[in-house]
Design an enzyme around this catalytic site. Sequence first.
Site, PDB file in Angstrom:
ATOM      1  CD  GLU A 186     -14.244  13.200  -3.951  1.00 59.27           C
ATOM      2  OE1 GLU A 186     -15.342  13.265  -3.115  1.00 59.27           O
ATOM      3  OE2 GLU A 186     -14.287  14.082  -4.978  1.00 59.27           O
ATOM      4  CE  LYS A 213     -21.061  14.338  -5.115  1.00 61.84           C
ATOM      5  NZ  LYS A 213     -20.884  15.480  -4.106  1.00 61.84           N
ATOM      6  CG  ASP A 260     -17.555  13.351  -6.012  1.00 62.44           C
ATOM      7  OD1 ASP A 260     -17.575  12.294  -5.474  1.00 62.44           O
ATOM      8  OD2 ASP A 260     -17.335  14.309  -5.468  1.00 62.44           O
ATOM      9  CE  LYS A 272     -12.744  16.685  -6.093  1.00 58.98           C
ATOM     10  NZ  LYS A 272     -13.720  16.985  -4.974  1.00 58.98           N
ATOM     11  CG  ASP A 291     -19.667  13.257  -1.750  1.00 52.38           C
ATOM     12  OD1 ASP A 291     -19.052  13.298  -2.964  1.00 52.38           O
ATOM     13  OD2 ASP A 291     -20.834  13.951  -1.926  1.00 52.38           O
ATOM     14  NE  ARG A 320     -12.577  17.161   2.605  1.00 50.09           N
ATOM     15  CZ  ARG A 320     -13.442  17.992   3.002  1.00 50.09           C
ATOM     16  NH1 ARG A 320     -13.315  18.121   4.395  1.00 50.09           N
ATOM     17  NH2 ARG A 320     -14.491  18.398   2.470  1.00 50.09           N
ATOM     18  CG  ASP A 338     -15.308  16.634  -8.239  1.00 49.71           C
ATOM     19  OD1 ASP A 338     -15.228  17.792  -7.741  1.00 49.71           O
ATOM     20  OD2 ASP A 338     -15.463  15.683  -7.326  1.00 49.71           O
TER      21      ASP A 338
HETATM   22  N1  BES Z   1     -17.120  17.416  -5.426  1.00 51.54           N
HETATM   23  C1  BES Z   1     -17.647  17.754  -4.333  1.00 51.54           C
HETATM   24  C2  BES Z   1     -17.738  19.349  -4.033  1.00 51.54           C
HETATM   25  C3  BES Z   1     -18.568  19.878  -5.210  1.00 51.54           C
HETATM   26  C4  BES Z   1     -19.972  20.273  -4.820  1.00 51.54           C
HETATM   27  C5  BES Z   1     -18.041  20.574  -6.576  1.00 51.54           C
HETATM   28  C6  BES Z   1     -20.652  21.030  -5.915  1.00 51.54           C
HETATM   29  C7  BES Z   1     -18.886  21.307  -7.118  1.00 51.54           C
HETATM   30  C8  BES Z   1     -20.053  21.433  -7.056  1.00 51.54           C
HETATM   31  C9  BES Z   1     -16.966  17.161  -3.256  1.00 51.54           C
HETATM   32  O1  BES Z   1     -16.137  16.044  -3.513  1.00 51.54           O
HETATM   33  C10 BES Z   1     -18.044  16.914  -2.124  1.00 51.54           C
HETATM   34  O2  BES Z   1     -18.765  16.198  -2.524  1.00 51.54           O
HETATM   35  N2  BES Z   1     -17.932  17.429  -0.990  1.00 51.54           N
HETATM   36  C11 BES Z   1     -18.574  17.427  -0.016  1.00 51.54           C
HETATM   37  C12 BES Z   1     -18.125  17.327   1.235  1.00 51.54           C
HETATM   38  C13 BES Z   1     -18.675  16.869   2.497  1.00 51.54           C
HETATM   39  C14 BES Z   1     -18.987  15.609   2.512  1.00 51.54           C
HETATM   40  C15 BES Z   1     -17.884  17.288   3.611  1.00 51.54           C
HETATM   41  C16 BES Z   1     -19.881  18.390  -0.057  1.00 51.54           C
HETATM   42  O3  BES Z   1     -19.321  19.620  -0.394  1.00 51.54           O
HETATM   43  O4  BES Z   1     -20.951  18.182   0.269  1.00 51.54           O
HETATM   44 ZN    ZN Z   2     -15.398  15.632  -5.323  1.00 50.94          ZN
HETATM   45 ZN    ZN Z   3     -17.237  14.183  -3.241  1.00 42.00          ZN
END
Ligand code: BES
Ligand code: ZN
Ligand code: ZN
Length: 485
Positions: free
Chosen positions: A333, A261, A254, A249, A331, A335, A272
């Site tokens: 994104e 966020k 992000d 990834k 968010d 996946r 990220d």
């Molecule tokens: N990049 C984030 C995940 C992340 C969080 C990485 C903290 C490192 C530290 C990812 O893209 C994300 O924001 N995921 C969301 C998914 C949710 C919206 C289903 C999350 O984990 O909140």
């Molecule tokens: Zn992310």
């Molecule tokens: Zn994200």
Amino acid sequence: MKLSSSSKKFDEVDADVLVVAGFDSNDLEPVDGKFEGVLKDFFATCTGLKQWRLVPAGGKIKAKYVLIINAGKKEKASLESLRKLAGFTVRKVRDQGFKSFATLLTEIDIPGTSPAERAQAVAEGVILGNYRFDKYKTLDKEKRNALDHAFIISNEKDAVEKGKILAECACLCRDLQNECPSVLTPESFAEEAKKLEEFGVKVTVFDKKKCEEEGLRALLAVNRGSVNEPRFVIMEYNGGGKKVALVGKGITFDSGGLDIKPAEAMLDMKMDMSGAGVVLSTMKAAALLELPVNLIGVFAATENMLGENAYKQGDVVKAYNGKTIEILHTDAEGRVVLADALSYTEKNLKPDVVVDLATLTGACVVALGSFCAGVMGRDDSQSLISQLLSSGAYTGERLWQLPFWQDYHELVKADHADVQNIGKVKKQAGAITAGTFLSAFVEKTPWAHIDIAGPAWSEKSEDYFEKGGTGFGVRMLTDFLEKFK
Ligand code: BES
Ligand code: ZN
Ligand code: ZN
């Protein structure tokens, strides 16, 4: 800092400090002999791990000082504790203002380990522990303590060299993770990959136009909110043997997109792209170590921003393999871009196995913390995941397997498309539903997904970690590739 192995005796190495460590004074008899019981006295009074004492050598050996370290309890010692001890000592010596040291850490008798393994672990700990991301510091750079030379007292020259290569590749990953997101854009990230050509890696880069022609629509959808164009990068190193694909990834920043966020959560989101950074750095390690594996590294790089044209909640995106994705959260994104990267890899590069790495979910951090990564996947024989788990345990970059039952697959079936990019039940099994989403984009190849959201980043500087990117995964994957059956 230069790192070399030295086969000289401990009293003959010309360095500012000689670093010795043991469980008790018996381990250090030859040194203790020279210093008339100083070590015995130290071990009698300092009983805890990492306690230390700096003693002037008074001309008894070539080094000017001896740094004595307590290695803790023998029962608890491992290659990982040795690596940590090496990281700890390099910081200690550096922060005292010394310019060079020689370490006898390789002599610690850790049951079940060979001298070569210990030499490698010490080399790794020294390089990783000395790492700093200071390219933007201008004020005190001159004044800061810095080491010129580290000597590892050992006859295991090759092992020291191997540890050095591995740790330097992990540090390359750290540099990429720590770089400013306005500097490490998808474009410059692809240029970093291009640099691997010097080491015999073939690198192909798709720009935005080529991504459009190829049908990498999911990557393009995430990219729509950004003024910086995406890149899709394919790196190939063929050392013979089985064909392994590593997919990363590569979100260079992000923001969350329209599901923006909170500021606090965005602070570290330059990291990220860690999955892609690990893939790039592991490619370099494999090429430098000439591993007998046919290795492919793929990453999809873009920012996730919220410009006027950003992808929206409710959009349906057709991924590279034709499956449709209902976007319910912008968010989630990572996946979405991995959907294209995985299906492109399987269809065109035809690997024997695929492993993807991603800072995919906050849920994985909630579940496991930052001490290990989560691993899951479709691997009927459990052979791929078992090998990853054992490389994780061996290198100290640990993995923990999460369940992947059909029940979890049900949670990503969409109302208006084939799959949706968040799970149906809020706040439940977020790390796993991200994985079951990805499984729609790997049809038949044995595949493991590693969520490194926790261990990719360190909140503190300790042992061989420096606050910031950790390079987690490079050593684990290289070990896996080396042993892969
Ligand atoms: N990049 C984030 C995940 C992340 C969080 C990485 C903290 C490192 C530290 C990812 O893209 C994300 O924001 N995921 C969301 C998914 C949710 C919206 C289903 C999350 O984990 O909140
Ligand atoms: Zn992310
Ligand atoms: Zn994200």
